[in-house]
Design a protein around this motif. Structure first.
Motif, PDB file in Angstrom:
ATOM      1  N   PRO A  71       7.419  -1.272  13.269  1.00  0.00           N
ATOM      2  CA  PRO A  71       6.272  -1.818  14.008  1.00  0.00           C
ATOM      3  C   PRO A  71       5.436  -2.809  13.200  1.00  0.00           C
ATOM      4  N   VAL A  72       5.323  -2.617  11.901  1.00  0.00           N
ATOM      5  CA  VAL A  72       4.504  -3.532  11.104  1.00  0.00           C
ATOM      6  C   VAL A  72       5.084  -4.946  11.122  1.00  0.00           C
ATOM      7  N   ARG A  73       6.365  -5.039  11.316  1.00  0.00           N
ATOM      8  CA  ARG A  73       7.012  -6.349  11.379  1.00  0.00           C
ATOM      9  C   ARG A  73       6.633  -7.097  12.648  1.00  0.00           C
ATOM     10  N   ARG A  74       6.256  -6.349  13.678  1.00  0.00           N
ATOM     11  CA  ARG A  74       5.909  -6.962  14.962  1.00  0.00           C
ATOM     12  C   ARG A  74       4.405  -6.975  15.218  1.00  0.00           C
ATOM     13  N   THR A  75       3.603  -6.696  14.196  1.00  0.00           N
ATOM     14  CA  THR A  75       2.154  -6.668  14.354  1.00  0.00           C
ATOM     15  C   THR A  75       1.643  -8.080  14.654  1.00  0.00           C
ATOM     16  N   PRO A  76       0.890  -8.235  15.728  1.00  0.00           N
ATOM     17  CA  PRO A  76       0.386  -9.570  16.083  1.00  0.00           C
ATOM     18  C   PRO A  76      -0.520 -10.145  14.993  1.00  0.00           C
ATOM     19  N   ALA A  77      -0.474 -11.452  14.843  1.00  0.00           N
ATOM     20  CA  ALA A  77      -1.271 -12.140  13.822  1.00  0.00           C
ATOM     21  C   ALA A  77      -2.761 -11.857  13.992  1.00  0.00           C
TER      22      ALA A  77
ATOM     23  N   LEU B 136      -3.456  -8.529  12.384  1.00  0.00           N
ATOM     24  CA  LEU B 136      -3.405  -8.697  10.931  1.00  0.00           C
ATOM     25  C   LEU B 136      -4.683  -9.352  10.424  1.00  0.00           C
ATOM     26  N   ALA B 137      -5.142 -10.388  11.124  1.00  0.00           N
ATOM     27  CA  ALA B 137      -6.361 -11.094  10.720  1.00  0.00           C
ATOM     28  C   ALA B 137      -7.558 -10.147  10.737  1.00  0.00           C
ATOM     29  N   GLU B 138      -7.624  -9.282  11.718  1.00  0.00           N
ATOM     30  CA  GLU B 138      -8.726  -8.313  11.793  1.00  0.00           C
ATOM     31  C   GLU B 138      -8.669  -7.342  10.615  1.00  0.00           C
ATOM     32  N   ILE B 139      -7.494  -6.859  10.298  1.00  0.00           N
ATOM     33  CA  ILE B 139      -7.310  -5.968   9.148  1.00  0.00           C
ATOM     34  C   ILE B 139      -7.687  -6.696   7.867  1.00  0.00           C
ATOM     35  N   PHE B 140      -7.225  -7.927   7.727  1.00  0.00           N
ATOM     36  CA  PHE B 140      -7.521  -8.717   6.534  1.00  0.00           C
ATOM     37  C   PHE B 140      -9.025  -8.939   6.380  1.00  0.00           C
ATOM     38  N   SER B 141      -9.731  -9.127   7.495  1.00  0.00           N
ATOM     39  CA  SER B 141     -11.175  -9.362   7.402  1.00  0.00           C
ATOM     40  C   SER B 141     -11.882  -8.143   6.837  1.00  0.00           C
ATOM     41  N   HIS B 142     -11.401  -6.956   7.157  1.00  0.00           N
ATOM     42  CA  HIS B 142     -12.008  -5.737   6.605  1.00  0.00           C
ATOM     43  C   HIS B 142     -11.735  -5.621   5.108  1.00  0.00           C
ATOM     44  N   VAL B 143     -10.536  -5.989   4.705  1.00  0.00           N
ATOM     45  CA  VAL B 143     -10.201  -5.967   3.277  1.00  0.00           C
ATOM     46  C   VAL B 143     -11.010  -7.025   2.538  1.00  0.00           C
ATOM     47  N   SER B 144     -11.135  -8.203   3.124  1.00  0.00           N
ATOM     48  CA  SER B 144     -11.846  -9.303   2.478  1.00  0.00           C
ATOM     49  C   SER B 144     -13.345  -9.033   2.389  1.00  0.00           C
ATOM     50  N   ALA B 145     -13.874  -8.210   3.280  1.00  0.00           N
ATOM     51  CA  ALA B 145     -15.300  -7.880   3.243  1.00  0.00           C
ATOM     52  C   ALA B 145     -15.649  -7.113   1.977  1.00  0.00           C
ATOM     53  N   GLN B 146     -14.669  -6.592   1.311  1.00  0.00           N
ATOM     54  CA  GLN B 146     -14.858  -5.804   0.105  1.00  0.00           C
ATOM     55  C   GLN B 146     -14.800  -6.670  -1.157  1.00  0.00           C
ATOM     56  N   ARG B 147     -14.991  -7.977  -1.049  1.00  0.00           N
ATOM     57  CA  ARG B 147     -14.918  -8.866  -2.222  1.00  0.00           C
ATOM     58  C   ARG B 147     -15.777  -8.331  -3.351  1.00  0.00           C
TER      59      ARG B 147
END
Length: 102
Positions: free
Chosen positions: A46-52, A55-66
């Motif tokens: 399923p991770v291979r088919r995760t919509p962009a 992914l962008a939403e997940i990345f924004s949460h990770v990036s908020a932790q700069r």
């Protein structure tokens, strides 16, 4: 197995609906547990088919932790947009097309 399906084993491309059906049929007909069978199962992950967008939403949460050392699985993420973009082509495209994470 067609060359089209073999290509999926060597790339991070997302299988289309026909390819998913063909891989599932192949797995059902071949019950052995060799490396190639595991590779075909990975293509259906399923991770291979995760919509962009997701992914962008997940990345924004990770990036908020700069500035905070963050773990993603076993990886230490120091600069999330750059590190996440190194996972695969799909993740790189999602990271580059997400202005919120920069």
């Amino acid at each position: 197995m067609s060359s089209e399906l073999l290509h999926l084993l060597a790339s991070n491309d997302v299988p289309n609906d026909q390819q998913v059906v063909a891989i599932r049929q192949f797995l059902a007909e071949n019950h052995e547990e060799g490396d190639s069978m595991l590779a075909y199962k990975a293509v259906l992950s399923p991770v291979r088919r995760t919509p962009a967008e997701l992914l962008a939403e997940i990345f924004s949460h990770v990036s908020a932790q700069r500035g905070v050392r963050t773990h993603v699985g076993t990886y230490m993420i120091d600069a999330p947009p750059w590190r996440l973009g190194h996972i695969c082509r799909t993740w790189r495209n999602a990271a580059l097309s997400s202005p919120r994470i920069w």
